[in-house]
Scaffold this motif. Structure first.
Motif, mmCIF file in Angstrom:
data_model
loop_
_atom_site.group_PDB
_atom_site.id
_atom_site.type_symbol
_atom_site.label_atom_id
_atom_site.label_comp_id
_atom_site.label_asym_id
_atom_site.label_seq_id
_atom_site.Cartn_x
_atom_site.Cartn_y
_atom_site.Cartn_z
ATOM 1 N N MET A 81 0.825 -1.200 0.000
ATOM 2 C CA MET A 81 0.000 0.000 0.000
ATOM 3 C C MET A 81 0.862 1.254 0.000
ATOM 4 N N LEU A 82 1.953 1.241 0.749
ATOM 5 C CA LEU A 82 2.863 2.388 0.785
ATOM 6 C C LEU A 82 3.508 2.626 -0.576
ATOM 7 N N VAL A 83 3.910 1.558 -1.237
ATOM 8 C CA VAL A 83 4.500 1.682 -2.576
ATOM 9 C C VAL A 83 3.491 2.256 -3.556
ATOM 10 N N HIS A 84 2.248 1.819 -3.456
ATOM 11 C CA HIS A 84 1.206 2.289 -4.376
ATOM 12 C C HIS A 84 0.859 3.752 -4.162
ATOM 13 N N PHE A 85 1.053 4.260 -2.943
ATOM 14 C CA PHE A 85 0.818 5.686 -2.711
ATOM 15 C C PHE A 85 1.732 6.549 -3.578
ATOM 16 N N LEU A 86 2.923 6.029 -3.908
ATOM 17 C CA LEU A 86 3.908 6.789 -4.683
ATOM 18 C C LEU A 86 3.976 6.328 -6.131
ATOM 19 N N SER A 87 3.053 5.456 -6.529
ATOM 20 C CA SER A 87 3.080 4.902 -7.885
ATOM 21 C C SER A 87 1.874 5.391 -8.683
ATOM 22 N N ALA A 88 2.119 5.636 -9.962
ATOM 23 C CA ALA A 88 1.017 6.016 -10.854
ATOM 24 C C ALA A 88 0.213 4.797 -11.274
ATOM 25 N N TRP A 89 0.897 3.647 -11.433
ATOM 26 C CA TRP A 89 0.253 2.413 -11.868
ATOM 27 C C TRP A 89 0.188 1.452 -10.679
ATOM 28 N N LYS A 90 -0.986 1.316 -10.096
ATOM 29 C CA LYS A 90 -1.159 0.542 -8.866
ATOM 30 C C LYS A 90 -1.588 -0.883 -9.202
ATOM 31 N N SER A 91 -0.657 -1.672 -9.684
ATOM 32 C CA SER A 91 -0.970 -3.038 -10.092
ATOM 33 C C SER A 91 -0.323 -4.042 -9.136
ATOM 34 N N ILE A 92 -0.885 -5.233 -9.124
ATOM 35 C CA ILE A 92 -0.336 -6.337 -8.347
ATOM 36 C C ILE A 92 -0.475 -7.599 -9.184
ATOM 37 N N PRO A 93 0.607 -8.385 -9.356
ATOM 38 C CA PRO A 93 0.518 -9.614 -10.146
ATOM 39 C C PRO A 93 -0.509 -10.583 -9.568
ATOM 40 N N PHE A 94 -1.054 -11.414 -10.434
ATOM 41 C CA PHE A 94 -2.100 -12.348 -10.022
ATOM 42 C C PHE A 94 -1.654 -13.223 -8.861
ATOM 43 N N HIS A 95 -0.479 -13.843 -8.986
ATOM 44 C CA HIS A 95 -0.014 -14.760 -7.942
ATOM 45 C C HIS A 95 0.298 -14.014 -6.641
ATOM 46 N N SER A 96 0.750 -12.758 -6.739
ATOM 47 C CA SER A 96 0.980 -11.962 -5.533
ATOM 48 C C SER A 96 -0.335 -11.638 -4.842
ATOM 49 N N CYS A 97 -1.369 -11.420 -5.639
ATOM 50 C CA CYS A 97 -2.695 -11.158 -5.084
ATOM 51 C C CYS A 97 -3.214 -12.375 -4.333
ATOM 52 N N VAL A 98 -3.032 -13.547 -4.925
ATOM 53 C CA VAL A 98 -3.453 -14.792 -4.270
ATOM 54 C C VAL A 98 -2.706 -14.973 -2.953
ATOM 55 N N LEU A 99 -1.385 -14.758 -2.985
ATOM 56 C CA LEU A 99 -0.564 -14.926 -1.783
ATOM 57 C C LEU A 99 -0.951 -13.908 -0.714
ATOM 58 N N GLN A 100 -1.231 -12.686 -1.126
ATOM 59 C CA GLN A 100 -1.617 -11.653 -0.167
ATOM 60 C C GLN A 100 -2.927 -12.004 0.525
ATOM 61 N N LEU A 101 -3.900 -12.447 -0.255
ATOM 62 C CA LEU A 101 -5.182 -12.840 0.335
ATOM 63 C C LEU A 101 -4.996 -14.025 1.275
ATOM 64 N N LEU A 102 -4.187 -14.993 0.867
ATOM 65 C CA LEU A 102 -3.953 -16.194 1.676
ATOM 66 C C LEU A 102 -3.336 -15.822 3.026
ATOM 67 N N ILE A 103 -2.273 -15.012 3.018
ATOM 68 C CA ILE A 103 -1.559 -14.694 4.252
ATOM 69 C C ILE A 103 -2.378 -13.771 5.150
ATOM 70 N N SER A 104 -2.960 -12.727 4.565
ATOM 71 C CA SER A 104 -3.723 -11.786 5.388
ATOM 72 C C SER A 104 -4.935 -12.454 6.025
ATOM 73 N N LEU A 105 -5.622 -13.300 5.267
ATOM 74 C CA LEU A 105 -6.782 -13.998 5.817
ATOM 75 C C LEU A 105 -6.355 -15.017 6.872
ATOM 76 N N ALA A 106 -5.220 -15.687 6.651
ATOM 77 C CA ALA A 106 -4.720 -16.655 7.627
ATOM 78 C C ALA A 106 -4.331 -15.968 8.933
ATOM 79 N N MET A 107 -3.622 -14.847 8.826
ATOM 80 C CA MET A 107 -3.198 -14.136 10.031
ATOM 81 C C MET A 107 -4.392 -13.528 10.761
ATOM 82 N N GLY A 108 -5.351 -12.978 10.005
ATOM 83 C CA GLY A 108 -6.539 -12.424 10.632
ATOM 84 C C GLY A 108 -7.339 -13.492 11.366
#
Length: 311
Positions: A81-108
């Motif tokens: 999120m911090l990187v995207h604040f300074l980026s014009a193109w706020k993209s995330i690769p598909f597999h990174s999105c899957v991993l992010q959802l997996l880890i954040s949901l697991a930790m929550g």
């Protein structure tokens, strides 16, 4: 159809919190400070508990595990999120999105189970003080902590697999991260089954630990009221006040996000609640547990005293 769409959709676009450049710069500074406080505060809690033998008790063991979970949860979303604040193109690769959802949901999910385990620990400490060390032995504490994290990952894995097997028609996520409800809005098929799974998951992950917390604190309050001395009642309440504060924040925001009727929710409201849970709560946890806890503050003073002597 679903697999074809997922193969073609190599990345997602995150809309984030604002499209105004000045606002994004201000948010970057604010959340960077909060992120540093979160990581340093939780790391300090883990360090104090590890180095100070007086904190080698079940309550502080669970607190150190909670701090570790908070660090992992924060690192799964905030740096991007911090990187995207300074980026014009706020993209995330598909597999990174899957991993992010997996880890954040697991930790929550793990955090809710841990809060339930910590409530049980406080119940034993207040209601069965003479048998506390026998009941809350090291093997049970390790088993409870491992079970909490394991159950969190099982829930996350199930939800992530179900969600990303759906055909996705869009790749623009109205969120600052790959959050479960936000990703579900990208599908082009009926998601009634997924809504049922989210409700079942919410009941098992949020409401069951919540019921355990309510039961434990119901028994704790009853036991405290039977203590004759006012000093004894105050001391017993102090051992639970910090945990009860964190419980109220975590369960309140989660119930508001995942267990209220979908007709009453909006993407912007979910974004704000998720932001509070992802950034604010992990930052407040070490502050609440340290500033309201005399033992943690004493351990910090002893650590600083040793450091000054070495200098």
């Amino acid at each position: 159809m679903g697999r074809e769409n997922q193969t073609w959709m190599s990345e997602f676009i995150l809309l984030g919190l604002s499209s105004c450049w000045d606002t994004q710069l201000s948010l970057f500074v604010l959340f960077l400070v909060m992120y540093l406080v979160t990581v340093l505060g939780n790391f300090l809690i883990i360090l104090l508990i590890r180095l100070d033998s007086k904190l080698h008790t079940p309550m502080y063991f669970f607190l150190s595990v909670l701090s570790f979970v908070d660090i992992c949860y924060t690192n799964s979303t905030v740096p991007q999120m911090l990187v995207h604040f300074l980026s014009a193109w706020k993209s995330i690769p598909f597999h990174s999105c899957v991993l992010q959802l997996l880890i954040s949901l697991a930790m929550g999910s793990s955090e809710f189970f841990l809060l339930g385990a910590m409530a049980y620990d406080r119940y034993v400490a207040v209601c069965h003080p003479l048998h506390y060390t026998v009941i809350m032995h090291g093997g049970l504490c390790l088993g409870l902590a491992a079970g909490c994290v394991g159950a969190g990952f099982m829930n996350s894995m199930m939800q992530t697999i179900i969600i990303f097997r759906l055909p996705l028609c869009r790749n623009v996520i109205n969120h600052f991260a790959c959050e479960m409800l936000a990703v579900l809005r990208l599908t082009c098929v009926d998601i009634s089954f997924n809504k049922v799974m989210v409700a079942i998951s919410g009941f098992l992950v949020i409401m069951l630990p919540c019921f355990l917390v309510l039961f434990s604190y119901g028994r704790i309050v009853t036991a405290i009221l039977h203590i004759r001395s006012a000093q004894g009642r105050c001391k017993a309440f102090e051992t639970c006040a910090s945990h009860l504060t964190v419980v109220s924040m975590c369960f309140g925001t989660a119930i508001f996000t995942y267990l209220r009727p979908s007709a009453g929710s909006s993407a912007e409201q979910e974004k704000m609640v998720a932001l509070f849970y992802a950034v604010v709560t992990p930052m407040l946890n070490p502050l609440i547990y340290s500033l309201r806890n005399k033992e943690v503050m004493s351990a910090l003073r002893r650590l600083l005293g040793k450091f000054n002597k070495k200098r």
